[in-house]
Structures are given as structure tokens and as C-alpha cells.
Write an enzyme that holds these catalytic residues in place. Structure first.
Site, PDB file in Angstrom:
ATOM      1  N   LYS A 181       4.038  -0.859  -5.292  1.00  0.00           N
ATOM      2  CA  LYS A 181       2.505  -1.057  -6.138  1.00  0.00           C
ATOM      3  C   LYS A 181       1.670  -0.351  -5.772  1.00  0.00           C
ATOM      4  O   LYS A 181       1.873   0.981  -5.959  1.00  0.00           O
ATOM      5  CB  LYS A 181       1.816  -2.305  -4.564  1.00  0.00           C
ATOM      6  CG  LYS A 181       2.682  -3.019  -4.273  1.00  0.00           C
ATOM      7  CD  LYS A 181       2.340  -3.760  -2.649  1.00  0.00           C
ATOM      8  CE  LYS A 181       2.217  -3.409  -1.900  1.00  0.00           C
ATOM      9  NZ  LYS A 181       2.075  -3.676  -0.704  1.00  0.00           N
ATOM     10  N   THR A 214     -11.162  -3.913   0.345  1.00  0.00           N
ATOM     11  CA  THR A 214      -9.664  -4.329   0.591  1.00  0.00           C
ATOM     12  C   THR A 214      -8.358  -4.657   1.348  1.00  0.00           C
ATOM     13  O   THR A 214      -7.022  -5.069   1.267  1.00  0.00           O
ATOM     14  CB  THR A 214      -9.123  -3.239  -0.184  1.00  0.00           C
ATOM     15  OG1 THR A 214      -9.640  -2.176   0.164  1.00  0.00           O
ATOM     16  CG2 THR A 214     -10.100  -3.049  -1.730  1.00  0.00           C
ATOM     17  N   GLY A 216      -6.107  -5.887   3.782  1.00  0.00           N
ATOM     18  CA  GLY A 216      -4.972  -7.920   3.893  1.00  0.00           C
ATOM     19  C   GLY A 216      -4.515  -7.908   2.772  1.00  0.00           C
ATOM     20  O   GLY A 216      -3.851  -8.682   2.323  1.00  0.00           O
ATOM     21  N   THR A 217      -4.583  -6.496   1.027  1.00  0.00           N
ATOM     22  CA  THR A 217      -4.545  -6.719   0.351  1.00  0.00           C
ATOM     23  C   THR A 217      -2.966  -6.460  -0.180  1.00  0.00           C
ATOM     24  O   THR A 217      -2.396  -7.823  -0.369  1.00  0.00           O
ATOM     25  CB  THR A 217      -4.423  -5.494  -0.044  1.00  0.00           C
ATOM     26  OG1 THR A 217      -6.126  -4.986  -0.813  1.00  0.00           O
ATOM     27  CG2 THR A 217      -4.468  -5.711  -1.905  1.00  0.00           C
ATOM     28  N   GLY A 218      -1.731  -5.603   0.812  1.00  0.00           N
ATOM     29  CA  GLY A 218      -0.711  -5.749   0.703  1.00  0.00           C
ATOM     30  C   GLY A 218      -0.062  -7.215   0.995  1.00  0.00           C
ATOM     31  O   GLY A 218       0.839  -8.188   1.286  1.00  0.00           O
ATOM     32  N   CYS A 219      -0.761  -7.597   2.260  1.00  0.00           N
ATOM     33  CA  CYS A 219      -0.474  -8.703   3.334  1.00  0.00           C
ATOM     34  C   CYS A 219      -0.458  -9.785   1.962  1.00  0.00           C
ATOM     35  O   CYS A 219       0.377 -10.483   2.000  1.00  0.00           O
ATOM     36  CB  CYS A 219      -0.897  -8.983   4.139  1.00  0.00           C
ATOM     37  SG  CYS A 219      -0.278  -7.382   5.764  1.00  0.00           S
TER      38      CYS A 219
END
Length: 270
Positions: A181, A214, A216-219
Site C-alpha cells: 500500500k 484517515t 482506520g484506513t488500513g483496517c
């Protein structure tokens, strides 16, 4: 009175930490599952005291408690896909990896929550080693951010070519698909992700969203991938659909608290 059975729906399991601020972790995963019309189940690995300003305390659950939650869901409800998030320490990583190996989870998304997108290491070196050597090879898809990909590949990542090289090297170790990512990248690489599954190398790009909310974007991304896998999508299609969803969630970021707000998983149609 005659009961009406509910139609069968896809089910997903998240193995992750609890975010008291509701922006990331298990809370973000379950909301994301729900938006995708997937029933969400969970195994909590740790409890965090946090808000939009940061984390003030983290308490790990015993590995036996994590496994008991997984077994409780598996023995009665079952699930079509599973994802891992914050596993916190070596013992929890090892327990989850052993359970995944025994059960042969074919749709496992490993979000290697080791380093934040700002570069701060979140788990100790023993946990990193356990995740890399024992859990990552069992996943169908791994979703490391820039800094996690650097650790997993041993390569410095500054350019798009670096991201490609890291994806290929991580795949060589894990033998499964990798999504490196680019949310922590700068310039033209910001928000650009690289997919490699051993056969296909693809650069995935959506319109960048200018927002500070942003958290919590990865979760949210890994949960959306998991939900799409549970619904029967193939891995690359699941990733592309998840990226589209996260872009919309960033547009709907929540201006709450006094710091970095979460993305808005929302109730919009996907």
C-alpha cells in the site's frame, strides 16, 4: 407463530484489537463487513484505550482466550473468509498461525499491523519475526503498508519501482498475493498500491483524497477485501472493489474529536 428463516448470507471473521474510539480495529472491520452485507464475527486480541489523539493503554488478551473466540465462532456459525489485524505479541501471533494452519483457512487476509503509516513500530521484534515466518505464509493476501513492506522485504521503499520489488520479494517468501500500500508514500506514489500474485504485477491507483481524517484506513481496506472474498470475488477483484470503497470512505471521513478522525465506513452502497 411460524418463524421465517433468514436467507443465508456470507460470514467473515476478524481477529483484531478493540479501538475504544471506534475508528479502527475490530470496530472498523465489523462496520465494513456490514456495509458489504456480510455478517461479521470477531475474536478480540487486545483492548486499547484510544481516541483521535492517540493510544494511552494497550492490554493483550491471553492467547487461549483468542483461540477460544475463534473456536466458538467456527464450531457453530462458521465463516467464509477471515482477516487478521493487530495481534500485538509473539504468543498471540503463534496461536493464530497454528489455528490457521490446522484449519486450512483458504481465504485469509493478513494485515500485518506492525508499523503505523507514520513509521512508528507497534509490536516488538519477536512478534514481527513470528508474523513474518509463521502467519504470513498462510495468508491468501497480505496488505503491508510502506514501512511494513520494508520490514518484510528488507528493501528501502522510496519509489514505485521499489514498491514493485518489495511486492515481488514478499511474495517469494509468502507464496501468496501481496498488496503493497502506498498511503505513506509521497508525491506521485501517494495512494498508489502495487499488487503481485506471482503471475500478475499491477499498479492500482484511485483519485487521492485530501483529508486528515484517515484513521482506520488500513483496517477498512483489509476488511473490505475480506468481505469481498466472503462474497465470492476472486482476490484481485476483491482488492479493486475494496480500494474503490476506501476512496469513498475517505471522502466521508468523520470530523470528530480533537485529532485525526476516522474514515467513514458509512452506509453508502457498494
Amino acid at each position: 407463530m411460524t418463524s421465517i428463516a433468514s436467507p443465508t448470507i456470507p460470514i467473515a471473521l476478524t481477529i483484531a484489537g478493540s479501538d475504544s474510539g471506534g475508528g479502527a480495529g475490530m470496530q472498523a472491520d465489523l462496520r465494513t463487513f456490514a456495509v458489504h452485507r456480510v455478517h461479521g464475527t470477531c475474536a478480540v486480541t487486545c483492548i486499547t484505550a484510544q481516541n483521535t489523539l492517540g493510544v494511552t493503554r494497550v492490554d493483550a488478551l491471553p492467547p487461549e482466550a483468542v483461540v477460544a473466540q475463534i473456536d466458538a465462532v467456527a464450531d457453530d456459525i462458521g465463516f467464509d473468509a477471515v482477516k487478521t489485524g493487530m495481534l500485538l505479541d509473539r504468543a498471540i501471533v503463534a496461536a493464530v498461525a497454528e489455528k490457521a494452519r490446522q484449519a486450512g483457512w483458504s481465504k485469509l487476509v493478513v494485515d500485518p499491523v506492525m508499523v503505523s503509516r507514520t513509521g512508528a513500530q507497534l509490536i516488538d521484534d519477536d512478534a514481527v519475526a513470528a508474523l513474518k515466518n509463521h502467519l504470513l505464509p498462510l495468508g491468501a493476501i497480505a496488505t503491508p503498508n510502506r514501512y511494513e513492506a520494508q520490514i518484510l522485504s528488507g528493501l528501502a521503499i522510496e519509489t514505485l519501482d521499489d514498491m514493485k520489488a518489495a511486492a515481488e520479494k514478499i511474495h517469494h517468501h509468502s507464496r501468496h498475493a501481496v498488496l503493497v500500500k502506498g498511503g505513506a508514500m509521497s508525491g506521485n506514489c501517494h495512494g498508489v498500491d502495487v499488487w503481485f500474485d506471482g503471475d500478475r504485477l499491477e499498479v492500482l491507483q484511485t483519485t487521492a483524497v485530501n483529508t486528515r481524517h484517515t484513521h482506520g484506513t488500513g483496517c477498512t481496506l483489509s476488511a473490505a477485501i475480506t468481505a469481498n472474498l466472503a462474497r465470492g470475488n476472486d482476490p484481485l477483484s476483491a482488492v479493486k472493489a475494496a480500494k474503490k470503497y476506501v476512496t469513498e470512505a475517505l471522502h466521508r471521513g468523520l470530523n470528530i474529536g480533537n485529532g485525526q478522525g476516522p474514515v467513514g465506513q458509512g452506509d453508502f452502497r457498494v
